[in-house]
Scaffold this active site. Structure first.
Site, PDB file in Angstrom:
ATOM      1  N   LYS A 152       0.858  -1.309   0.033  1.00  0.00           N
ATOM      2  CA  LYS A 152       0.090  -0.045  -0.116  1.00  0.00           C
ATOM      3  C   LYS A 152       0.893   1.267  -0.054  1.00  0.00           C
ATOM      4  CE  LYS A 152      -3.908   2.009   2.482  1.00  0.00           C
ATOM      5  NZ  LYS A 152      -4.617   2.008   3.741  1.00  0.00           N
ATOM      6  N   SER A 156      -9.725   1.906   3.181  1.00  0.00           N
ATOM      7  CA  SER A 156      -8.744   2.665   2.032  1.00  0.00           C
ATOM      8  C   SER A 156      -7.799   1.803   1.669  1.00  0.00           C
ATOM      9  CB  SER A 156      -8.211   3.853   3.018  1.00  0.00           C
ATOM     10  OG  SER A 156      -7.409   3.072   3.993  1.00  0.00           O
ATOM     11  N   SER A 209      -9.857  -0.254   7.424  1.00  0.00           N
ATOM     12  CA  SER A 209      -9.195  -0.083   6.019  1.00  0.00           C
ATOM     13  C   SER A 209      -8.745  -1.385   5.322  1.00  0.00           C
ATOM     14  CB  SER A 209      -8.331   0.979   5.933  1.00  0.00           C
ATOM     15  OG  SER A 209      -8.860   2.242   6.009  1.00  0.00           O
TER      16      SER A 209
END
Lengths: 97, 524
Positions: free
Chosen positions: B89, B164, B188
């Site tokens: 990420k 997210s 997330s």
């Protein structure tokens, strides 16, 4: 509790954000909705409850007070939008230049 | 799966789990270059549609793979993830490589160091494939807050992948990476894992180092694995978990060998269902899938009882005070001076001059007095141009809640309710070993559905948020499919530092069901 446009403008300055008229209007409405929602917490009696800032029982952590390498200047400045090789450069704060 | 010829192997390498790939790599049946190339090819094929990656490091990944293959062939020791590609990420720092947090603010930022989890992956000889898309600064539940465009759900490209960590979830779901790292501040990892049909684990606060994880809400953020199975999650967690002197909130306690422990089923498992998690707002299909999953546990001999987390209904409100407060403080560092974006100074100074003249002409002394100086205006314009709407909203909310006169009413109040939420879990875990329930109230919604209504977006997090506030471990595993073919997730929650229990329970379920092996059809 609703928030006024003037308050939103004041908070924008504190938050170092510049908001245009349209953003101020949207922000005033949306922050108002969110603040009205979080009012929900008001119905709870929290007298005598210890605030919990952290999930762990955090305690001070010590390390040996010994000199060690830190980020060198070149690397520290590498991502700066503006620098003179020694310092970060920002617009003049004092006086007019 | 049979491996009759190398050609067959090359055709379906991306269908294998990390554990299966590792086994074949160890036996020298396949090479890391072959595996890495297969995933790169898959990215080329499907990521123009999905947009899970912000950056793919083709050359770097192949060079790493080649070096690992050479070491293995020479009989030299290799790390526990040797040759396995991992997607990261873009909130985790990679030294010298762009780390954008999907924000204009950090579009050209290249960190001077690796996040500890990234360094651990390198030391384990994993191959770093690239950086995945996300909501800007990890703020959002739909991935629509990326400054570089949304990720699309591989199961239905008109829908959101969840956020997210949507890029990491979609990358794993669409077979573009066997393993990925995400971060979870309020759901997330778990939310996109549920909506994309992958396995995601949010470790206990303090289990994994946050050093080099770009901070959103420091008391809530945790890094965790997003994978195709519980076994793979165990593999990845074993590598990234553990104490780090560079993060004083990482806890110094031994890391179990999760990958080794995972095959042992749990006997006498006591599962709790929080009655607050099955109430109003829960989609009927999600409820049915979750209850069906719980019956699978009962078939293993688990006992199930209803419990109560009485302060559940306050979790979203508590979170949306605490997280923005921490965010407003953490994001103060983006000032256009040290690193990241800065507004164009020339036009900024011209703007100030125009304003000054107008005020002078109008004879507005107060206005002149109140005018920003050049430095303040530089900060304000930099942040106005560098941050997207959701980040601005949270910075504003946090600044307001922490400002003089409101601190006690908002921040302090929320911290007290946070304690009550934690105590609910402590009490529940005196009676049960695990909590089971939904991850999200509904399956994936359509892109654009909630963008104009931040509050309804926030309420989508209602089942995941309390685990972050309490600091406990929680996981999402695929447990069903909606009538429209969208994945549904089962959430398992465990007491602090019981990741092993979570993983073993998840593996039990996955050994008896095949929801986690379902693959989206991207050809249609």
């Amino acid at each position: 509790m609703a928030i006024s446009r003037e308050e939103v403008e004041k908070v924008a300055l504190l938050a170092r954000l510049q908001l245009d008229d349209a953003e101020l209007a949207t922000m005033t409405e949306q922050l108002g909705d969110i603040l009205a929602y979080v009012e929900l917490l008001g119905e709870l009696d929290t007298a005598g409850v210890e605030p919990m800032a952290h999930a762990l029982d955090v305690c001070d952590v010590f390390r040996t007070d010994a000199a060690r390498e830190s980020l060198d200047r070149e690397k520290a400045l590498a991502n700066a939008p503006k620098h003179d090789g020694k310092c970060y450069r920002v617009p003049a704060v004092l006086g007019e230049s | 799966m049979e491996w009759s010829s190398p050609r067959d192997a090359a055709m379906s390498l991306t269908d294998l789990t990390a554990t299966q790939l590792l086994d074949r790599l160890r036996k020298a049946e396949i090479t890391s270059v072959g595996v890495t190339q297969a995933f790169l090819d898959r990215i080329d094929k499907v990521d123009t549609t999905i947009r899970a990656f912000l950056r793919v490091d083709r050359d770097g990944a192949l060079a790493q793979a080649e070096a690992i293959d050479a070491r293995r062939q020479a009989g030299k020791p290799v790390g526990p993830l040797a040759g396995l590609p991992v997607a990261i990420k873009d909130v985790l720092c990679t030294a010298g490589e762009p780390t954008t947090c999907a924000s204009r603010m950090l579009e050209h930022f290249r960190p001077p160091y690796d996040a500890t989890v990234v360094a651990r992956l390198r030391a384990a000889d994993a191959v770093l494939l690239g950086k995945t898309n996300m909501d800007e600064f990890a703020m959002g539940g739909s991935n629509e807050n990326s400054a570089f465009g949304p990720v699309r759900n591989p199961w239905d490209t008109d829908r959101i992948p969840g956020g997210s960590s949507g890029g990491s979830a979609a990358a794993v779901a669409a077979r573009m990476a066997p393993l990925a790292l995400g971060s979870d501040t309020g759901g997330s990892i778990r939310c996109p894992a549920a909506l994309c049909g992958v396995t995601g684990l949010k470790p206990t606060y303090g289990r994994v180092s946050r050093y080099g994880l770009v901070a959103f809400a420091s008391s809530l953020d945790q890094v965790g694995p997003m994978t195709r199975s519980a076994e793979d999650a165990a593999l990845l967690l074993s590598v990234v978990a553990g104490h780090d002197p560079a993060d004083s909130t990482s806890v110094n306690r031994p890391v179990p060998d999760y990958a080794k422990a995972i095959k042992q089923p749990l006997s006498g498992l006591r599962i709790g269902l929080a009655r607050e998690h099955f109430g109003e707002g829960l989609d009927a299909e999600v409820e049915r899938a979750v209850r069906e999953a719980i019956r699978v546990y009962e078939s293993f001999g688990a006992t199930v009882r209803e419990i109560s987390l009485p302060h559940s209904k306050y979790a979203v409100a508590t979170y949306y005070i605490i997280a923005p407060c921490e965010a407003s403080s953490n994001l103060a560092r983006y000032d256009g001076a040290h690193y990241g974006y800065r507004t164009d100074e020339k036009s900024m100074l011209a703007e100030l001059e125009t304003e000054r003249r107008a005020l002078e002409v109008a004879g507005d002394r107060d206005g002149l007095e109140a005018m920003d100086n050049a430095l303040i205006r530089m900060y304000r314009r930099t942040r106005a141009e560098g941050f997207g709407p959701e980040v601005k909203r949270r910075v504003m909310l946090g600044t307001y809640a922490l400002s003089a006169g409101y601190y006690d009413a908002y921040y302090l109040k929320a911290l007290k309710v946070r304690r009550l939420i934690r105590e609910d879990f402590d009490k529940a875990f005196e009676q049960v070993d695990l909590l089971a329930g939904p991850v999200t109230p509904t399956p994936a919604f359509k892109l654009g559905d909630k963008v104009d209504d931040p509050l309804s977006m926030y309420l989508f997090d209602l089942f995941t948020i309390s685990a972050n506030l309490a600091g406990i471990a929680a996981m999402s595993i695929p447990c069903g499919s909606s009538g429209q073919g969208l994945p549904i997730g089962l959430q398992l929650q465990a007491p602090p530092f019981e990741e092993e229990r979570l993983l073993r329970a998840a593996r039990m379920y996955q050994s008896a069901t095949n929801w986690h092996t379902m693959e989206p059809d991207l050809e249609k």
